[in-house]
Design an enzyme around this catalytic site. Structure first.
Site, PDB file in Angstrom:
ATOM      1  NE  ARG A   5      46.069  -2.461  -7.017  1.00 27.09           N
ATOM      2  CZ  ARG A   5      46.351  -3.532  -6.258  1.00 27.09           C
ATOM      3  NH1 ARG A   5      45.395  -4.180  -5.646  1.00 27.09           N
ATOM      4  NH2 ARG A   5      47.589  -3.936  -6.123  1.00 27.09           N
ATOM      5  CE1 TYR A   6      40.196  -1.321  -6.715  1.00 32.59           C
ATOM      6  CE2 TYR A   6      41.626  -1.306  -4.795  1.00 32.59           C
ATOM      7  CZ  TYR A   6      40.929  -2.001  -5.748  1.00 32.59           C
ATOM      8  OH  TYR A   6      40.944  -3.371  -5.733  1.00 32.59           O
TER       9      TYR A   6
ATOM     10  NE  ARG B 235      39.336   0.888  -1.638  1.00 35.15           N
ATOM     11  CZ  ARG B 235      38.613   0.721  -2.747  1.00 35.15           C
ATOM     12  NH1 ARG B 235      38.225   1.747  -3.467  1.00 35.15           N
ATOM     13  NH2 ARG B 235      38.316  -0.494  -3.160  1.00 35.15           N
TER      14      ARG B 235
ATOM     15  CB  CYS C 118      57.089  -7.771   9.773  1.00 34.83           C
ATOM     16  SG  CYS C 118      55.938  -7.116   8.564  1.00 34.83           S
TER      17      CYS C 118
ATOM     18  CB  CYS D 258      53.757 -14.124   7.277  1.00 36.47           C
ATOM     19  SG  CYS D 258      53.116 -13.118   8.607  1.00 36.47           S
TER      20      CYS D 258
ATOM     21  CB  CYS E 201      55.060 -11.986   3.330  1.00 36.54           C
ATOM     22  SG  CYS E 201      54.926 -10.189   3.190  1.00 36.54           S
TER      23      CYS E 201
ATOM     24  NE  ARG F  83      52.550  -4.467  -0.055  1.00 37.30           N
ATOM     25  CZ  ARG F  83      51.538  -4.171   0.796  1.00 37.30           C
ATOM     26  NH1 ARG F  83      51.739  -4.212   2.087  1.00 37.30           N
ATOM     27  NH2 ARG F  83      50.384  -3.797   0.322  1.00 37.30           N
TER      28      ARG F  83
ATOM     29  CG  ASP G 281      48.095 -12.044  -3.259  1.00 40.85           C
ATOM     30  OD1 ASP G 281      46.991 -12.154  -3.827  1.00 40.85           O
ATOM     31  OD2 ASP G 281      48.304 -11.254  -2.322  1.00 40.85           O
TER      32      ASP G 281
ATOM     33  CG  ASP H 137      45.036  -7.938  -5.154  1.00 37.12           C
ATOM     34  OD1 ASP H 137      44.547  -7.204  -6.047  1.00 37.12           O
ATOM     35  OD2 ASP H 137      45.659  -7.503  -4.182  1.00 37.12           O
TER      36      ASP H 137
ATOM     37  CE  LYS I   3      42.922  -6.284  -1.819  1.00 32.66           C
ATOM     38  NZ  LYS I   3      43.547  -4.984  -2.122  1.00 32.66           N
TER      39      LYS I   3
HETATM   40  C1  PLP Z   1      43.703  -3.982  -1.341  1.00 33.76           C
HETATM   41  C2  PLP Z   1      44.054  -2.640  -1.762  1.00 33.76           C
HETATM   42  C3  PLP Z   1      43.211  -1.573  -1.452  1.00 33.76           C
HETATM   43  C4  PLP Z   1      41.945  -1.727  -0.644  1.00 33.76           C
HETATM   44  O1  PLP Z   1      40.944  -2.423  -1.268  1.00 33.76           O
HETATM   45  P1  PLP Z   1      39.593  -2.685  -0.490  1.00 33.76           P
HETATM   46  O2  PLP Z   1      38.779  -3.517  -1.405  1.00 33.76           O
HETATM   47  O3  PLP Z   1      38.987  -1.337  -0.192  1.00 33.76           O
HETATM   48  O4  PLP Z   1      39.919  -3.388   0.797  1.00 33.76           O
HETATM   49  C5  PLP Z   1      43.583  -0.324  -1.895  1.00 33.76           C
HETATM   50  N1  PLP Z   1      44.716  -0.123  -2.606  1.00 33.76           N
HETATM   51  C6  PLP Z   1      45.537  -1.136  -2.906  1.00 33.76           C
HETATM   52  C7  PLP Z   1      46.760  -0.852  -3.697  1.00 33.76           C
HETATM   53  C8  PLP Z   1      45.246  -2.432  -2.491  1.00 33.76           C
HETATM   54  O5  PLP Z   1      46.078  -3.436  -2.779  1.00 33.76           O
END
Ligand code: PLP
Length: 374
Positions: free
Chosen positions: A118-119, A122, A131, A135, A138, A140, A300, A337, A344
């Site tokens: 997504r980003y 990362r 799991c 929960c 959850c 997911r 969520d 989110d 987020k």
């Molecule tokens: C939450 C999330 C992250 C991490 O976000 P941070 O703000 O760095 O904690 C990265 N990728 C995805 C798909 C996420 O849902």
């Protein structure tokens, strides 16, 4: 924080003969999970058996013996019980309006199965869909509908290949399911491969084992892996002060001894922790255990989870309350989110009352204002 007595589990009838060695063995905890009504009934009274069976057929039930041992069996509203006991609202259509099975399009925005990118810097790496505790809230929850299984090494290899080929990725978030329910060998396979990719700076493991099975971190072999593959951060998920115990403290000490930071994400859950006092106590107990509060999430819009949602104002009021009253170390970022995988966003009470080219008027936590020239 719950202070547990010596051999506290032996007070529960079905665990009266369980030795300390067995109880504190993480594999025993997973092998002896409670997954059926018949087992559950021996520990806590269940009022509506029909509902339990109807719901758990769709969204499974499961808990470790340790996690359920923290429940007060005489309290229907026990905050831990509410996180694991199926509720008819999970499948009541009335509560599903505006909810989605995959609200963040994790399975859609996925370059290879198991990864969500997504980003730019990362990537989310889903190692298993198993799991040790299911929960009810959850995000997911769609995974409850699938068969429980870890991905194969061949599937991991495809995921590693994608990460290796994308130099903009600096961080891998290993999640699931719960990746620390995997055997050490498989965890080592994942950590070793990611560690050896030179552009990966951080390996973030998202796991609830510290909450539901702290004995996972009594395992020397796992601790050695954390120490050896020295890019690991652990993010856990405590939602209520009752979840923090002497066992938690011991486990955190073990984790910190490997040079691995421990942070926490909490979700605001209606009827469980949606009060100022509960969140303040939780954040204080996290600090006592040397866990840094990271995020406080708005729950969520996931199918089967909607009845836990609180109005956004509840979170804002809690954040307003915490500031000034609690050490900055204990203050998480409140975040939502965004639907559709847009990421987020942090949400804060507004501390800027007026702003123009010459000055800004701020207010503080006591509502005192001050004009600052910029
Ligand atoms: C939450 C999330 C992250 C991490 O976000 P941070 O703000 O760095 O904690 C990265 N990728 C995805 C798909 C996420 O849902």
């Amino acid at each position: 924080m719950q202070n547990l007595e010596e051999n506290f589990w032996q007070k529960i009838h079905i665990y009266k003969d369980i030795s300390k060695e067995q109880w504190q063995d993480w594999k025993w905890q997973i092998a002896n999970r409670i997954t059926s009504l018949n087992e559950l009934k021996q520990i806590i009274p269940i009022n509506n058996e029909e509902d339990f069976l109807k719901i758990s057929e769709i969204f499974h039930f499961g808990t470790t013996p340790y996690y359920i041992s923290l429940i007060n069996p005489n309290d229907e509203n026990d905050p831990i019980l509410k996180q694991i006991l199926p509720d008819i609202k999970e499948i009541d259509e009335k509560y599903q309006e505006g909810a989605f099975l995959d609200p963040f399009l994790e399975d859609v925005k996925s370059p290879v199965p198991g990864l969500t990118h997504r980003y730019p810097d990362r990537v989310l790496f889903r190692a298993t869909n198993f799991c040790s505790v299911y929960c009810r809230h959850c995000m997911r929850k769609r995974m409850f509908l699938e068969d429980e299984r870890a991905r194969t090494k061949e599937e991991y290899d495809v995921m590693f290949e994608y990460i290796r080929n994308n130099k903009s990725i600096k961080e891998v978030l290993i999640s699931g399911g719960d990746p620390l329910t995997l055997p050490n060998k498989k965890i080592e396979y994942i950590l070793k491969n990611l560690y050896e990719i030179s552009h990966i700076d951080v390996i973030r493991i998202g796991s609830r084992e510290l909450v539901v099975n702290p004995y996972r971190f009594y395992d020397e072999k796992l601790l050695q892996l954390f120490e050896k593959y020295d890019k690991v951060w652990l993010i856990t998920h405590f939602n209520h002060p009752n979840e923090i115990t002497s066992e938690t403290k011991k486990a955190v000490k073990n984790i910190l001894s490997t040079g691995t930071p421990v942070l926490n994400q909490t979700v605001l859950l209606k009827g469980i922790n949606d009060s100022k006092e509960t969140i303040e106590n939780l954040m204080r107990d996290l600090l006592k255990a040397k866990i840094k509060p990271y995020y406080l999430f708005q729950c969520d819009p996931t199918k089967g989870v909607y009845h836990f949602r609180t109005p956004l104002e509840v979170g804002l009021e809690i954040m307003e309350y915490l500031r000034g009253r609690l050490s900055g170390l204990g203050i998480p970022t409140f975040a939502v989110d965004l639907l559709g995988g847009l990421g987020k966003v942090p949400v804060l009470p507004n501390y800027i009352i007026e702003k123009n080219e010459d000055y800004i008027v701020f207010r503080n936590y006591e509502n005192k204002t001050v004009k600052v020239k910029i």
